[in-house]
Scaffold this motif. Structure first.
Motif, PDB file in Angstrom:
ATOM      1  N   TYR A 198       0.824  -1.212   0.000  1.00 48.07           N
ATOM      2  CA  TYR A 198       0.000   0.000   0.000  1.00 48.07           C
ATOM      3  C   TYR A 198       0.857   1.260   0.000  1.00 48.07           C
ATOM      4  N   ALA A 199       1.937   1.257   0.790  1.00 49.03           N
ATOM      5  CA  ALA A 199       2.796   2.449   0.857  1.00 49.03           C
ATOM      6  C   ALA A 199       3.454   2.729  -0.496  1.00 49.03           C
ATOM      7  N   ARG A 200       3.917   1.682  -1.157  1.00 45.25           N
ATOM      8  CA  ARG A 200       4.552   1.879  -2.471  1.00 45.25           C
ATOM      9  C   ARG A 200       3.512   2.321  -3.505  1.00 45.25           C
ATOM     10  N   TYR A 201       2.303   1.769  -3.402  1.00 49.15           N
ATOM     11  CA  TYR A 201       1.233   2.161  -4.320  1.00 49.15           C
ATOM     12  C   TYR A 201       0.934   3.658  -4.180  1.00 49.15           C
ATOM     13  N   ILE A 202       0.849   4.143  -2.935  1.00 49.24           N
ATOM     14  CA  ILE A 202       0.579   5.564  -2.688  1.00 49.24           C
ATOM     15  C   ILE A 202       1.684   6.431  -3.286  1.00 49.24           C
ATOM     16  N   GLU A 203       2.935   5.992  -3.127  1.00 53.02           N
ATOM     17  CA  GLU A 203       4.054   6.762  -3.677  1.00 53.02           C
ATOM     18  C   GLU A 203       3.956   6.859  -5.202  1.00 53.02           C
ATOM     19  N   LEU A 204       3.630   5.729  -5.835  1.00 52.46           N
ATOM     20  CA  LEU A 204       3.545   5.720  -7.293  1.00 52.46           C
ATOM     21  C   LEU A 204       2.353   6.536  -7.792  1.00 52.46           C
ATOM     22  N   ARG A 205       1.234   6.460  -7.084  1.00 55.96           N
ATOM     23  CA  ARG A 205       0.081   7.282  -7.475  1.00 55.96           C
ATOM     24  C   ARG A 205       0.415   8.763  -7.351  1.00 55.96           C
ATOM     25  N   SER A 206       1.174   9.102  -6.316  1.00 58.95           N
ATOM     26  CA  SER A 206       1.562  10.497  -6.124  1.00 58.95           C
ATOM     27  C   SER A 206       2.541  10.949  -7.184  1.00 58.95           C
ATOM     28  N   THR A 266       3.753  -1.454  -8.711  1.00 58.71           N
ATOM     29  CA  THR A 266       3.986  -1.896  -7.335  1.00 58.71           C
ATOM     30  C   THR A 266       4.198  -3.400  -7.291  1.00 58.71           C
ATOM     31  N   ASN A 267       3.380  -4.124  -8.052  1.00 54.49           N
ATOM     32  CA  ASN A 267       3.522  -5.578  -8.096  1.00 54.49           C
ATOM     33  C   ASN A 267       4.878  -5.982  -8.667  1.00 54.49           C
ATOM     34  N   GLU A 268       5.337  -5.209  -9.642  1.00 47.70           N
ATOM     35  CA  GLU A 268       6.619  -5.541 -10.282  1.00 47.70           C
ATOM     36  C   GLU A 268       7.809  -5.230  -9.380  1.00 47.70           C
ATOM     37  N   GLY A 316       2.196  10.293 -10.268  1.00 50.14           N
ATOM     38  CA  GLY A 316       1.483  10.521 -11.523  1.00 50.14           C
ATOM     39  C   GLY A 316       0.935   9.286 -12.183  1.00 50.14           C
ATOM     40  N   TYR A 317       1.179   8.107 -11.643  1.00 50.30           N
ATOM     41  CA  TYR A 317       0.649   6.879 -12.229  1.00 50.30           C
ATOM     42  C   TYR A 317      -0.851   6.789 -11.976  1.00 50.30           C
ATOM     43  N   ASN A 318      -1.586   6.231 -12.967  1.00 52.86           N
ATOM     44  CA  ASN A 318      -3.003   5.964 -12.733  1.00 52.86           C
ATOM     45  C   ASN A 318      -3.139   4.683 -11.907  1.00 52.86           C
ATOM     46  N   VAL A 319      -4.367   4.314 -11.547  1.00 51.77           N
ATOM     47  CA  VAL A 319      -4.584   3.179 -10.631  1.00 51.77           C
ATOM     48  C   VAL A 319      -4.027   1.893 -11.217  1.00 51.77           C
ATOM     49  N   HIS A 320      -4.344   1.609 -12.468  1.00 54.48           N
ATOM     50  CA  HIS A 320      -3.894   0.356 -13.084  1.00 54.48           C
ATOM     51  C   HIS A 320      -2.378   0.281 -13.129  1.00 54.48           C
ATOM     52  N   ASP A 321      -1.748   1.338 -13.628  1.00 58.76           N
ATOM     53  CA  ASP A 321      -0.292   1.313 -13.761  1.00 58.76           C
ATOM     54  C   ASP A 321       0.396   1.291 -12.399  1.00 58.76           C
ATOM     55  N   ALA A 322      -0.166   1.990 -11.429  1.00 58.82           N
ATOM     56  CA  ALA A 322       0.432   1.993 -10.089  1.00 58.82           C
ATOM     57  C   ALA A 322       0.388   0.595  -9.474  1.00 58.82           C
ATOM     58  N   ILE A 323      -0.724  -0.117  -9.685  1.00 57.26           N
ATOM     59  CA  ILE A 323      -0.833  -1.486  -9.159  1.00 57.26           C
ATOM     60  C   ILE A 323       0.187  -2.387  -9.834  1.00 57.26           C
TER      61      ILE A 323
END
Length: 831
Positions: free
Chosen positions: A353-361, A373-375, A363-370
């Motif tokens: 979740y923390a990495r997802y929040i960083e990536l969304r911040s 983060t998974n990668e 500029g990544y959209n939801v799909h790309d951020a997920i």
């Protein structure tokens, strides 16, 4: 690991496209599994911590089948009047045996033990004396006659060289006589306290039965009004059976209490962390001009708990549902795993979740951020979870079921938590972020950059850390093991008070016997002879006080009957000697009564209180040997020594017979655990290292990632030495778990540092360092709930885990970054 993540990428895409179906199906599985998880019960029987085919366990099962393993309920009656106590006891027995239990369609109790028919044994005690005791009595009487003759000589002069009259008496028979001919009623010396025993019809593992039984009995005592028999009469009931119920309920209360403490602490910590992190980040990203106020953020504080908590709870419920089908029961050690796995599993959710929040911040959209983060973080989570689960699964190879069952449940819980965080959590992110807009995101401000900072004082920290580790290593032989079982058991004041009250009634000093069940009378005689010879030869550390068999006391053939009758006749003849016949002596009077047997009598004529030790459940003469210890068995070292002396007897024919008792099983369990622990810890270390080597494909990086674990473990040992903490039967089981958990921080830091490149350690610590700190703190809080339990053994698990994880965290955020900075300065880092 990247290939494995890519393999499951279509699953992640499906979760993104159909998030509601994923969540609903997962919750449905959890509900189904939860029904069975709630059926789990805690088994406190230590015999079940050994393999079912262990020789001493097989022997104990055979003993229970042959003799029975009944646990009685004791009732203590106290008043100044013996007659009042007796009258109440007789009425109580009638009422107790009539107590009916509708659930079983049977009475609560099947029989009572109270009055002893001692007249028969007073008149026939010599017929039940052993051959050695009879010979000793004959020798003593002959010596008494000879002494009397010498004293009758007018020229006799006592030089004082002979042993005193008291020392010359037949001590073995005197001790046996107390067992053969006790007082008629089980009473104290002043006859003011009386003890009754009742034997239940139900199983002691049926908690509901025990609760109903004690409640019904309490109501019965109230209805009988003991004060009507005597104004000062006091009646208490309990004993081992009630203590067993108290222990079960105490463990369940401890589990619920520690879970409530751990759950609330973790929830509060996670909410506050993400609230502060996101709000400050939002303020910086919008330069304080965002459209959402602080109240909007406060309202959304529970969102991280929903995102992380729902997958975690699903994984926990699935884990214990699987446990029900695989094991069927929990033991004392695994009963607290729900609390522990809650703290462990949330770690992966925090990282994701923390990495997802960083990536969304960023500029990544939801799909790309997920997907990103998974990668990125998914690989570190995968490595961490696999190594932790594998380290725990290694425990399954142990014969000690405290290890193997702990390993299975916790390893399975880790893998299910991993699946929940990688594939259920993203579906919740889609629902809460993209569909409902419950997660407030602001883009990172372009000036927000921590790159370029060096980790300060790197050489000093590395030097101090290494010196401290070497010092601990030098003193590590001083680490000790707690062998006293009594120190690891919970204390129940009510039981201790009852025990001290009931102990005022005299009882035999012989306690905690071990039984060896044979098949023939000849085998019984051979086993007894071997054990007696062992006791005779062991003069340095004897553990055998006495060896008893009914065959030795009760003649089973006509020849043995006649031989014993002849010796009893010889005793009568000596007692009629002119020098003894008129002597007023208490011991001689006992012998005169005990020597009245002139004809053999059947086993049925022996009173129940006496033959119950030697008779099988079928009413036959048991072919078994009873061995009494001469040492206290609460000390594990003494119990192991006793087990080594009597645990197995090998006859000349090659046949082997194993001793059976709960103390023998406990000693075997302690011995097995002590033997297997080094192998389990060593195997865990080796596996973790090779898994690291496989993951990083680099000898150097696998060592660097392992350092927080190695150094943190040494620092843990240092704290144990400083505060006098000891390893014990309980906390040893968590040591391999600490190894699996402790490498988590090193894996995440190493992966993120390799991803960011040189001169990035400070940036890594400001991001991943926060995440591993939160992950470790939540894991520590999960274990910390055990610190407040009433069970000292479970408390020791909490202490060991909190200190161990705390030290690996400290090594991760101090020693490891300092070492990497030092190696980077020396240009020894390779990517």
């Amino acid at each position: 690991m990247k290939q494995l993540l890519r393999l499951f990428k279509p699953v992640l895409n499906y979760n993104y496209s159909h998030p509601f179906w994923v969540v609903l199906i997962s919750i449905g599985l959890a509900v189904f599994s939860g029904y069975y998880a709630l059926q789990l019960r805690v088994d406190t029987d230590i015999a079940n911590l050994l393999p079912e085919d262990h020789p001493n366990v097989v022997a104990l099962d055979r003993l229970n089948e042959t003799v029975g393993g009944e646990t009685d309920m004791e009732v203590v009656i106290s008043s100044p009047s013996f007659e009042a106590n007796k009258a109440f006891a007789e009425d109580l027995i009638d009422e107790t045996l009539r107590l009916y239990y509708p659930r079983y369609d049977d009475n609560y109790f099947e029989r009572a033990e109270f009055r002893r028919e001692t007249e028969f044994t007073e008149n026939n005690a010599l017929y039940l004396a052993s051959e050695s005791e009879l010979n000793e009595i004959i020798d003593w009487l002959q010596d008494e006659i000879q002494q009397a003759k010498e004293e009758a000589n007018p020229f006799y002069f006592d030089l004082g060289d002979d042993e005193s009259e008291e020392d010359a008496r037949p001590e073995d028979f005197e001790e046996s006589y107390k067992t053969l001919v006790p007082s008629e009623y089980p009473i104290s010396e002043d006859s003011t306290i009386m003890v009754l025993k009742f034997y239940p019809t139900g199983s002691k593992s049926d908690i509901r039965y025990l609760e109903d039984m004690f409640a019904a009995y309490d109501s019965l005592l109230t209805a009988m009004n003991p004060a009507a028999y005597h104004p000062e009469m006091e009646v208490r009931f309990g004993g081992r059976l009630k203590r067993h119920l108290e222990e079960l309920t105490s463990i369940m209360d401890d589990v619920m209490g520690s879970f409530a403490t751990g759950f609330s602490s973790v929830v509060f910590l996670v909410m506050m962390y993400f609230f502060i992190k996101k709000y400050l980040h939002y303020r910086r990203g919008t330069r304080g001009k965002g459209k959402y106020t602080i109240w909007s953020h406060i309202i959304r504080m529970p969102v991280p708990i929903l995102v992380i908590g729902i997958p975690l709870m699903i994984s926990l419920v699935l884990t214990f549902g699987i446990t029900y089908f695989y094991l069927g029961m929990l033991n004392t050690m695994t009963s607290v795993l729900f609390v522990i796995l809650f703290g462990l599993g949330i770690d992966y959710g925090i990282h994701f979740y923390a990495r997802y929040i960083e990536l969304r911040s960023s500029g990544y959209n939801v799909h790309d951020a997920i997907m990103k983060t998974n990668e990125k973080t998914g690989e570190a989570i995968l490595v961490s979870a696999f190594t932790t689960a594998a380290a725990l699964y290694i425990l399954m190879f142990a014969d000690f079921r405290g290890f193997s069952e702990f390993g299975f449940i916790s390893g399975t819980g880790i893998l299910l938590a991993l699946l929940g965080m990688l594939y259920i959590l993203p579906a919740l992110l889609v629902i809460l972020d993209e569909r409902l807009n419950w997660i407030l995101i602001s883009e990172k401000h372009e000036d927000e950059n921590t790159e370029g900072h060096r980790y300060p004082f790197s050489r000093t920290i590395v030097t101090v850390g290494l010196v401290a580790s070497v010092v601990v290593l030098a003193f590590s032989p001083n680490l000790s093991f707690q062998y006293d079982f009594g120190e690891l058991e919970p204390k129940f004041p009510e039981y201790e008070e009852f025990r001290s009250f009931s102990k005022q009634v005299s009882s035999s000093d012989k306690r905690n016997p071990a039984y060896i069940v044979a098949e023939t009378t000849e085998q019984v005689e051979q086993i007894a002879a071997i054990l007696k010879e062992r006791a005779r030869q062991d003069t340095t550390s004897p553990t055998i006080e006495s060896v008893e068999t009914l065959q030795e006391r009760y003649p089973t053939t006509e020849a043995e009957e006649q031989e014993k009758l002849q010796k009893i006749a010889r005793v009568r003849e000596l007692l009629q000697d002119p020098f003894l016949v008129d002597r007023d002596d208490e011991d001689l009077e006992k012998l005169r009564k005990a020597a009245q047997t002139r004809e053999p009598f059947s086993i049925e004529q022996i009173p129940d209180y006496l033959k119950s030790r030697f008779i099988t459940k079928d009413g036959e003469v048991g072919r078994f040997v009873i061995v009494y210890p001469s040492v206290g068995l609460s000390d594990g070292r003494q119990s192991i020594a006793f087990k080594n002396d009597v645990g197995v007897v090998r006859l000349d024919s090659g046949e082997e017979f194993y001793a059976a008792s709960t103390t023998i099983v406990a000693a075997s369990m302690l011995d097995l655990m002590r033997t297997e622990s080094p192998y389990m810890v060593g195997a865990t270390f080796i596996f973790i290292y090779f898994f690291m080597l496989f993951s990083f494909r680099s000898f150097r990086w696998s060592i660097i990632a392992m350092l927080p674990l190695l150094v943190g473990l040494l620092w843990l040992f240092g704290l144990m030495l400083i505060f006098g903490l000891q390893f014990n039967f309980y906390n040893l089981v968590v040591l391999p778990a600490i190894l699996g958990i402790g490498e988590d921080s090193g894996v995440h830091l190493a992966h993120r540092y390799r991803e960011e490149g040189k001169n990035s350690m400070w940036q890594v610590l400001s991001s991943t360092g926060q995440h591993i700190t939160m992950g470790s703190l939540t894991t520590m809080l999960g274990f910390a709930g055990l610190l407040f339990t009433n069970h000292p053994g479970l408390q020791s698990i909490g202490v060991m885990a909190v200190l161990g994880i705390g030290m690996t965290l400290l090594a991760s955020i101090t020693f490891m970054p300092a070492l990497i900075q030092f190696l980077e300065d020396k240009d020894w880092i390779r990517f």
